[in-house]
Design a protein around this motif. Structure first.
Motif, PDB file in Angstrom:
ATOM      1  N   GLU A 214     -14.283   3.186  -7.025  1.00  0.00           N
ATOM      2  CA  GLU A 214     -14.315   4.521  -6.419  1.00  0.00           C
ATOM      3  C   GLU A 214     -13.023   4.802  -5.645  1.00  0.00           C
ATOM      4  O   GLU A 214     -12.507   3.934  -4.944  1.00  0.00           O
ATOM      5  CB  GLU A 214     -15.512   4.581  -5.459  1.00  0.00           C
ATOM      6  CG  GLU A 214     -15.756   5.957  -4.874  1.00  0.00           C
ATOM      7  CD  GLU A 214     -16.831   5.949  -3.783  1.00  0.00           C
ATOM      8  OE1 GLU A 214     -17.003   7.002  -3.162  1.00  0.00           O
ATOM      9  OE2 GLU A 214     -17.470   4.901  -3.563  1.00  0.00           O
ATOM     10  N   LEU A 215     -12.511   6.017  -5.778  1.00  0.00           N
ATOM     11  CA  LEU A 215     -11.365   6.460  -4.974  1.00  0.00           C
ATOM     12  C   LEU A 215     -11.877   7.419  -3.901  1.00  0.00           C
ATOM     13  O   LEU A 215     -12.953   7.996  -4.027  1.00  0.00           O
ATOM     14  CB  LEU A 215     -10.317   7.137  -5.859  1.00  0.00           C
ATOM     15  CG  LEU A 215      -9.708   6.262  -6.960  1.00  0.00           C
ATOM     16  CD1 LEU A 215      -8.703   7.061  -7.792  1.00  0.00           C
ATOM     17  CD2 LEU A 215      -9.039   5.019  -6.383  1.00  0.00           C
ATOM     18  N   HIS A 216     -11.073   7.575  -2.842  1.00  0.00           N
ATOM     19  CA  HIS A 216     -11.528   8.386  -1.699  1.00  0.00           C
ATOM     20  C   HIS A 216     -10.479   9.435  -1.334  1.00  0.00           C
ATOM     21  O   HIS A 216     -10.160   9.619  -0.158  1.00  0.00           O
ATOM     22  CB  HIS A 216     -11.786   7.469  -0.491  1.00  0.00           C
ATOM     23  CG  HIS A 216     -12.590   6.248  -0.834  1.00  0.00           C
ATOM     24  ND1 HIS A 216     -12.017   5.007  -1.035  1.00  0.00           N
ATOM     25  CD2 HIS A 216     -13.922   6.084  -1.022  1.00  0.00           C
ATOM     26  CE1 HIS A 216     -12.969   4.126  -1.326  1.00  0.00           C
ATOM     27  NE2 HIS A 216     -14.123   4.746  -1.333  1.00  0.00           N
ATOM     28  N   ASN A 217      -9.950  10.110  -2.356  1.00  0.00           N
ATOM     29  CA  ASN A 217      -8.824  11.006  -2.090  1.00  0.00           C
ATOM     30  C   ASN A 217      -9.179  12.209  -1.223  1.00  0.00           C
ATOM     31  O   ASN A 217      -8.339  12.696  -0.461  1.00  0.00           O
ATOM     32  CB  ASN A 217      -8.167  11.432  -3.409  1.00  0.00           C
ATOM     33  CG  ASN A 217      -7.282  10.315  -3.937  1.00  0.00           C
ATOM     34  OD1 ASN A 217      -6.424   9.820  -3.213  1.00  0.00           O
ATOM     35  ND2 ASN A 217      -7.518   9.870  -5.162  1.00  0.00           N
ATOM     36  N   ASP A 218     -10.426  12.687  -1.309  1.00  0.00           N
ATOM     37  CA  ASP A 218     -10.823  13.823  -0.457  1.00  0.00           C
ATOM     38  C   ASP A 218     -10.786  13.427   1.016  1.00  0.00           C
ATOM     39  O   ASP A 218     -10.344  14.194   1.874  1.00  0.00           O
ATOM     40  CB  ASP A 218     -12.239  14.305  -0.810  1.00  0.00           C
ATOM     41  CG  ASP A 218     -12.284  14.899  -2.213  1.00  0.00           C
ATOM     42  OD1 ASP A 218     -11.186  15.047  -2.799  1.00  0.00           O
ATOM     43  OD2 ASP A 218     -13.380  15.193  -2.717  1.00  0.00           O
ATOM     44  N   LEU A 219     -11.261  12.224   1.301  1.00  0.00           N
ATOM     45  CA  LEU A 219     -11.254  11.735   2.683  1.00  0.00           C
ATOM     46  C   LEU A 219      -9.836  11.361   3.122  1.00  0.00           C
ATOM     47  O   LEU A 219      -9.453  11.546   4.272  1.00  0.00           O
ATOM     48  CB  LEU A 219     -12.156  10.499   2.801  1.00  0.00           C
ATOM     49  CG  LEU A 219     -13.658  10.706   2.624  1.00  0.00           C
ATOM     50  CD1 LEU A 219     -14.369   9.367   2.500  1.00  0.00           C
ATOM     51  CD2 LEU A 219     -14.240  11.504   3.784  1.00  0.00           C
ATOM     52  N   ALA A 220      -9.060  10.822   2.183  1.00  0.00           N
ATOM     53  CA  ALA A 220      -7.757  10.252   2.525  1.00  0.00           C
ATOM     54  C   ALA A 220      -6.740  11.302   2.949  1.00  0.00           C
ATOM     55  O   ALA A 220      -5.941  11.056   3.851  1.00  0.00           O
ATOM     56  CB  ALA A 220      -7.209   9.465   1.343  1.00  0.00           C
ATOM     57  N   ILE A 221      -6.777  12.460   2.312  1.00  0.00           N
ATOM     58  CA  ILE A 221      -5.703  13.436   2.541  1.00  0.00           C
ATOM     59  C   ILE A 221      -5.610  13.851   4.020  1.00  0.00           C
ATOM     60  O   ILE A 221      -4.524  14.025   4.560  1.00  0.00           O
ATOM     61  CB  ILE A 221      -5.823  14.661   1.587  1.00  0.00           C
ATOM     62  CG1 ILE A 221      -4.542  15.516   1.617  1.00  0.00           C
ATOM     63  CG2 ILE A 221      -7.057  15.484   1.856  1.00  0.00           C
ATOM     64  CD1 ILE A 221      -3.309  14.805   1.113  1.00  0.00           C
TER      65      ILE A 221
END
Length: 322
Positions: A214-221
Motif C-alpha cells: 500500500e502507498l500513502h500518497n494522499d496522506l504524504a503530500i
C-alpha cells in the motif's frame, strides 16, 4: 520492589520484503525468518512490547517495568511527560533490497490522524556494502507541484538525493523528510516510539502473491516539508573514552562513545541511558550486576542508576537518553 540493574531485552525480529540475513549472520540474532529486516531492540509499540531477558526481572515487559518503577526507570521529568509509555524505539535494520521511498508525519499530524507520536529518527551506518546508498531529501529545490509531477510519471528517483555511505556515517531524519535506506546498508536506528510511515514509492515491487504494498500518497503530500535545508548529515568527534555528542533534539540525544579503557561514568541526566553496541564488546556494571554487551546488542540503564562502570578493550557504543 527489587533493585534496578542494567537491563537487556529479547529482540523482536521483523520479516520484511526487503530484509536479508545479516542480522542473523553478523549480529547473531536467532531466527528462522527468511528476510529479517529489523530487530526491535527496545520497543513499547502496541503489540510489540519488549520483554526483559536478564536478571531478576526477566520475563517482565517494558510496560510492566514502567508501571512499577515509573521515574526510577525513565527519569522523573520523562515520566511526567510520557507516563507509562516508553519514549523511544531502538532498532537494528538490514536492507538487502532498497526500502520504499517514505517519510514520517510530525507530532501534530500523527496525533490527529493516528493517535501517535511523530517519528523523528536518526541512523548510524555500522555496515555498508561497497557502493551502497542512503536516499535522503531532494537533489534540487522542490515544490509540491514538481514533486507530484515526478510521482505521476514514475520519475521520482530523478529528483532524490542519493548519498554513498560507509561505516560511521550518521544521518538525522526529521519528520517531513523523504528518505530510504538503500540495499546493502545496515543501520542502528533511534527514533520516537511510533510505527507511522507514509510510503510514496515502492520500486513497483510485488510480494509472493503478486500484490504491491500500500502507498500513502494522499496522506504524504501534506506531511512532506519541501523547504527543508540539506542539514541531515551529522558530523561528530570520535575522541576515545568520552561521550561525543552526535545528535541532540527534543526527542533524544545520542553520543558516540569509543571505549578502550575502564570508564567510571556518572549519569547526570534525569533520564535512562541506552547503550547500543555497534563494534566490539563491553561490560557494564552497576548495583553489583555486570552485564556484557556485544556488537548488535542493546542495554538499558535505568534512570535511578547514577554511577556505573564500562569496561572494554575496544568497543564502539551509541549512548542515548531523553
Amino acid at each position: 520492589m527489587s533493585q534496578l540493574y542494567p537491563l537487556k531485552f529479547n529482540p523482536i525480529l521483523k520479516d520484511k520484503i526487503w530484509g536479508g540475513q545479516k542480522l542473523k549472520t553478523l549480529l547473531n540474532k536467532q531466527s528462522n525468518l527468511p528476510n529479517i529486516g529489523e530487530s526491535w531492540e527496545i520497543s513499547d509499540v502496541e503489540g510489540d512490547t519488549s520483554i526483559v531477558s536478564n536478571g531478576s526481572l526477566a520475563g517482565q515487559s517494558l510496560k510492566e517495568l514502567l508501571e512499577t518503577y515509573k521515574g526510577d526507570l525513565i527519569g522523573e521529568k520523562n515520566y511526567k511527560v510520557f507516563e507509562n509509555k516508553f519514549p523511544l524505539l531502538i532498532k537494528f535494520i538490514d536492507a538487502k533490497q532498497d526500502l520504499s521511498i517514505q517519510l514520517h508525519p510530525n507530532d501534530e499530524l500523527a496525533a490527529e490522524r493516528h493517535n501517535s507520536f511523530g517519528k523523528t529518527e536518526m541512523w548510524y551506518v555500522f555496515q555498508a556494502d561497497e557502493d551502497s546508498n542512503l536516499i535522503v531529501g531532494f537533489n534540487q529545490d522542490m515544490t509540491a507541484e514538481k514533486y507530484l509531477e515526478h510521482l505521476e510519471n514514475k520519475t521520482l528517483t530523478k529528483i532524490l538525493n542519493f548519498d554513498k555511505v560507509q561505516t560511521g556515517d550518521t544521518y538525522f531524519i526529521e519528520v517531513g523528510r523523504v528518505h530510504a535506506i538503500g540495499a546493502g546498508v545496515m543501520v542502528a536506528e533511534i527514533q520516537q516510539t511510533s510505527d507511522i510511515t507514509y510510503r510514496v514509492y515502492d520500486w513497483d515491487r510485488v510480494d509472493d502473491q503478486g500484490n504491491e504494498r500500500e502507498l500513502h500518497n494522499d496522506l504524504a503530500i501534506d506531511a512532506i516539508d519541501f523547504d527543508m535545508p540539506d542539514n541531515f548529515r551529522v558530523t561528530y568527534d570520535k575522541t576515545e573514552n568520552t561521550s561525543n555528542e552526535m545528535v541532540s533534539c527534543p526527542y533524544f540525544t545520542t553520543s558516540y562513545l569509543k571505549v578502550t579503557e575502564p570508564l567510571k561514568k556518572e549519569n547526570k541526566e534525569d533520564s535512562f541511558l541506552i547503550y547500543m553496541c555497534v563494534e566490539g564488546d563491553a561490560e557494564i556494571s552497576a548495583n553489583g550486576v555486570t552485564e556484557s554487551i556485544k556488537k548488535g546488542e542493546t542495554l538499558l540503564l535505568p534512570a535511578a542508576i547514577k554511577n556505573f562502570e564500562i569496561k572494554a578493550k575496544d568497543a564502539t557504543l551509541l549512548e542515548v537518553y531523553v
